[in-house]
Write an enzyme that holds these catalytic residues in place. Sequence first.
Site, PDB file in Angstrom:
ATOM      1  N   ILE A  16       0.832  -1.199   0.000  1.00  0.00           N
ATOM      2  CA  ILE A  16       0.000   0.000   0.000  1.00  0.00           C
ATOM      3  C   ILE A  16       0.869   1.253   0.000  1.00  0.00           C
ATOM      4  O   ILE A  16       0.512   2.261  -0.607  1.00  0.00           O
ATOM      5  CB  ILE A  16      -0.970  -0.016   1.188  1.00  0.00           C
ATOM      6  N   ASP A  17       2.023   1.213   0.656  1.00  0.00           N
ATOM      7  CA  ASP A  17       2.959   2.333   0.528  1.00  0.00           C
ATOM      8  C   ASP A  17       3.248   2.605  -0.941  1.00  0.00           C
ATOM      9  O   ASP A  17       3.259   3.762  -1.388  1.00  0.00           O
ATOM     10  CB  ASP A  17       4.278   2.011   1.245  1.00  0.00           C
TER      11      ASP A  17
END
Length: 416
Positions: free
Chosen positions: A167-168
């Site tokens: 998700i980063d």
Amino acid sequence: MTGAFEGVRILDFTQLEQGPSGTQVLADFGAEVIKVERIDVGEIGRGQFPTIEGYSPHWSATNRNKKSLSVDLKSSEGMALVLDLAREADIVASNFRPGVMDRLGLGWDALSAVNPRLIVAYASGYGQTGPYALLRGQDLAAQAISGLMALTGSDESGPTAVGTFMIDYVASMQFAQGMMIALAAREKTGRGQVVDSSLLNAAVATHLQEGTTYLNTGQQYPRPPEAIAHAHNTALYGRYRTADDRWVALIGEFYITEPWKRTARALGLPRDVQDDPRLQDTAGLREHVVETRDLVAAGVAKYTLDEVTKRFEIEDVLVATIKDYDEVFVDPQILHNDMVLTADVPGLGAMKFVGMPVKLSETPGIFRSPPPKVGQHNDELLTALGRTAAEISALKASGVVGSEADRERDGQKPSW
């Protein structure tokens, strides 16, 4: 060769992955990205282990093609330097918690007054406003809250995280996308604006198809039985262990006629199993997902990886080898796609980097420079602002900007 974003200047206050990966995209395609960092220590990501003589490969993965200015933002002179840069900048990017840039005097209100064309880009955990806005954002938290972990794993495992800080990275690409859109909009309006991207929104967007279906039909997506990829798939879409203790991903549910018959033939299952009328369509395969999973698992387990791959190829059933990590970066297609780059890092020699995923024929991304040391470009940037050599020396002596490069020239270790 001209870069697509040549002439664009970004003041980069970002740290770790979500922010730096996003600004690196524009740097790869020509933007001048100036990391604004703490004197000597730089951004917190520089300390990520393991390190090589103080150099963090983990950190370096997101900071090529950038410059570094080390400056004390608590000093009025340091703030004056940054505001001078902001007057000529196109984007100021940060990924602190909401309000931090405002408290520094570098939020939208202050910066847009200095430069109305400036784009102020925020990457955060949950967005700039709302009930979670001031909570600490982190990849795993976003996976948990967004529903992504609820969709991942199996009945047996329970909710499961993705195997990397996915998700980063997804959020960083949306951060980059937002900055690009704002630059395009400015061509029409002549004005800057705020870009607001977040880990939570990125995580929700990863399952936009399931989410849209759920919102309109109420369809649920429980975790599947062990080995099946998704709850709405059959045993023909999952992962299985071979006789030589390797794993294959079976993608037999799509693209072909008679998927069960082809899979069963490839595995040498008995003719009555191949022709079982219950298993000839998707509805039947879903109804009997555990039974068919066990049949496929037993069939795959009879063959080595090479054997089962060839058997599936004969039946035109798609399979993919689940590669161990040490096999990934020698894969011939990955190498062909230039997803492994080698560059010289001064003082360390040849270092390898993961390549640029997007290829352009006329304005490709270029590895122009390795990640910068802390304060490496202080002299260059201050000279461009019109400061004389004497003024630069005075700024260093008073601690407004760092003297890291000077100390390195005097034989001290570089500030990685």
